[in-house]
Design an enzyme around this catalytic site. Structure first.
Site, PDB file in Angstrom:
ATOM      1  N   GLY A   1      54.338  53.438  62.337  1.00 15.46           N
ATOM      2  CA  GLY A   1      53.756  54.783  62.304  1.00 15.46           C
ATOM      3  C   GLY A   1      54.811  55.811  61.960  1.00 15.46           C
ATOM      4  N   ASN A   2      54.507  57.073  62.186  1.00 14.03           N
ATOM      5  CA  ASN A   2      55.502  58.135  61.983  1.00 14.03           C
ATOM      6  C   ASN A   2      55.238  59.261  62.981  1.00 14.03           C
ATOM      7  OD1 ASN A   2      53.732  60.221  60.652  1.00 14.03           O
ATOM      8  ND2 ASN A   2      53.491  58.544  59.179  1.00 14.03           N
ATOM      9  N   TYR A   3      56.093  60.276  62.963  1.00 14.92           N
ATOM     10  CA  TYR A   3      56.047  61.312  64.005  1.00 14.92           C
ATOM     11  C   TYR A   3      55.046  62.436  63.741  1.00 14.92           C
ATOM     12  CZ  TYR A   3      60.296  59.308  65.983  1.00 14.92           C
ATOM     13  OH  TYR A   3      61.201  58.469  66.565  1.00 14.92           O
TER      14      TYR A   3
END
Ligand code: CTP
Length: 400
Positions: A209-211
């Site tokens: 995923g990412n932030y």
């Protein structure tokens, strides 16, 4: 006379601030509005109907029935007549009744029959305002699309100091003129917005995923909807709820699900704003079973995902707008311009990770718009809601 030709219901409830409603009434009439006062029985204890009917040039309505003469006041007709209903002051009790449909007085039945925008200006003691039930009820009213005019901090009738003072009539008037009576600029338009991260499955319990928090995309969806647009918000996994009822949220997880949803909706939209942080790579072969721990290094083979913005750019019709974001760390302008051209965007919103307060996770953003005429518009660091309004303003300009 900014309210000439507008019909306004002014709802007054039992609060000390009811005296301020007389000032608000006078301001509304001065601006050319026709105002019908509907007052609750408790409201009459604080301000007399004689004052209000003299200021509005109309009898004040309070009860369902006339005085023993067989007549009754039609809340349905009133609800259809009005261009706007303002409840000022709104007590905790009235806010709770509005939130839960407790239609035991003329004001609440009128509210429930109203087809127009509704504004609520709370007035109460600080502890009542701070009580979770009031907060929850106000959230419910917002979810119905009602506009809340936040109370101010200051001296209260109880002698205490705090938040709960009804906003001043002059300010309420400005909110009425600016946000309610103002013509919405995107009525009958439909927009697609993407927001949040994507999660790319490694196995049943793990993902890449990412932030991205989704805040920017959700703010854009709200801003478009506030201008009257119908919004299809294709959202990756985030913990945000929407306020405006014109937003339909389509929950997705992976880049490929986001691609499918976008292609489903974009052909019938007037435009799209691509604010999602879509994964550029996804595991080539996600495992059906949980990957077990061993002493060896683990390699996960990744394959590129589809570029959703670029794929919409390929099918974009002449009347459609396509807006993208570019998150850059170096050669920001050149990279963003290249992205805009490659993806066939009408303009691109550049975020530089070199700017403090911009990008992922925070409530603020600092952006530059670059458009096809190679015009650069630099903005100050602002709240994401305000950045969203700037983006929507630019879209409105391009559409007209
Ligand atoms: N975007 C998209 N689909 C992807 C990747 C990006 O729709 N698979 C969109 C983003 O929502 C954004 C724009 O394309 O509006 C630019 O995203 P960004 O990640 O900055 O650009 P990339 O093309 O992925 O380039 P790079 O990561 O190499 O900078």
């Amino acid at each position: 006379m900014r309210l000439k030709g507008k019909n306004i219901i002014l709802g007054i409830t039992g609060s000390i601030a009811a005296y301020k409603a007389a000032y608000l009434l006078r301001l509304l009439v001065k601006e050319g509005a026709e105002v019908q006062v509907v007052i609750t029985p408790a409201g009459k204890e604080f301000i007399t109907p004689v004052t209000l009917s003299a200021l509005s040039n109309k009898p004040v309505i309070s009860e369902f029935f006339g005085a023993n003469d067989g007549t009754w006041n039609s809340h349905v007709d009133l609800g259809l007549w009005a261009n706007l209903m303002v409840v000022a002051p709104a007590t905790a009790a009235t806010i709770a009744k509005m939130a839960h449909g407790v239609a035991d007085n003329m004001l609440i039945t009128t509210y429930m029959s109203a087809k127009c925008p509704v504004m609520v200006a709370p007035a109460m003691d600080l502890d009542m305002f701070a009580h979770p039930s009031t907060g929850e009820n106000l959230k419910i009213l917002q979810s119905y699309g009602n506009i809340i005019v936040e109370p101010q901090e200051g001296a209260l009738a109880s002698g205490l100091e705090g938040k709960g003072r009804m906003e001043e009539p002059e300010q309420i008037l400005e909110v009425i003129v600016n946000s309610v009576i103002r013509k919405k600029k995107l009525l009958n338009r439909t927009f697609l917005v993407t927001a949040g991260p994507t999660h790319e499955k490694i196995d049943p319990v793990r993902f890449i995923g990412n932030y991205s928090s989704g805040k920017m995309g959700y703010a854009i969806a709200e801003s478009l909807a506030n201008e009257g647009a119908e919004v299809k918000l294709v959202s990756g996994p985030v913990g945000i709820t929407t306020q405006n009822n014109n937003i339909e949220v389509i929950q997705v997880e992976s880049a490929s699900q986001m691609y499918e949803a976008c292609h489903n909706y974009y052909p019938n939209c007037d435009g799209a704003v691509m604010a999602a942080a879509v994964a550029d790579y996804t595991p080539s072969t996600p495992r059906a079973e949980k990957v077990k721990k061993t002493r060896d290094n683990l390699e996960i083979k990744l394959k590129p995902t589809e570029d959703i913005a670029a794929s919409l750019g390929k099918i974009k019709a002449n009347h459609q707008i396509l807006v993208g974001f570019a998150l850059e760390t170096n050669d920001e302008y050149a990279n963003a311009t290249k992205k805009m051209e490659k993806k066939n965007l009408d303009f691109i919103v550049l975020n530089s990770l070199n700017d403090v307060g911009a990008g992922f996770g925070v409530d603020t953003n600092k952006v530059t718009f670059i458009d096809r005429g190679n015009i650069h518009q630099d903005f100050e660091l602002k709240g994401k809601e305000e950045v969203a309004d700037d983006i929507v303003d630019k879209i409105v300009t391009l559409l007209s």
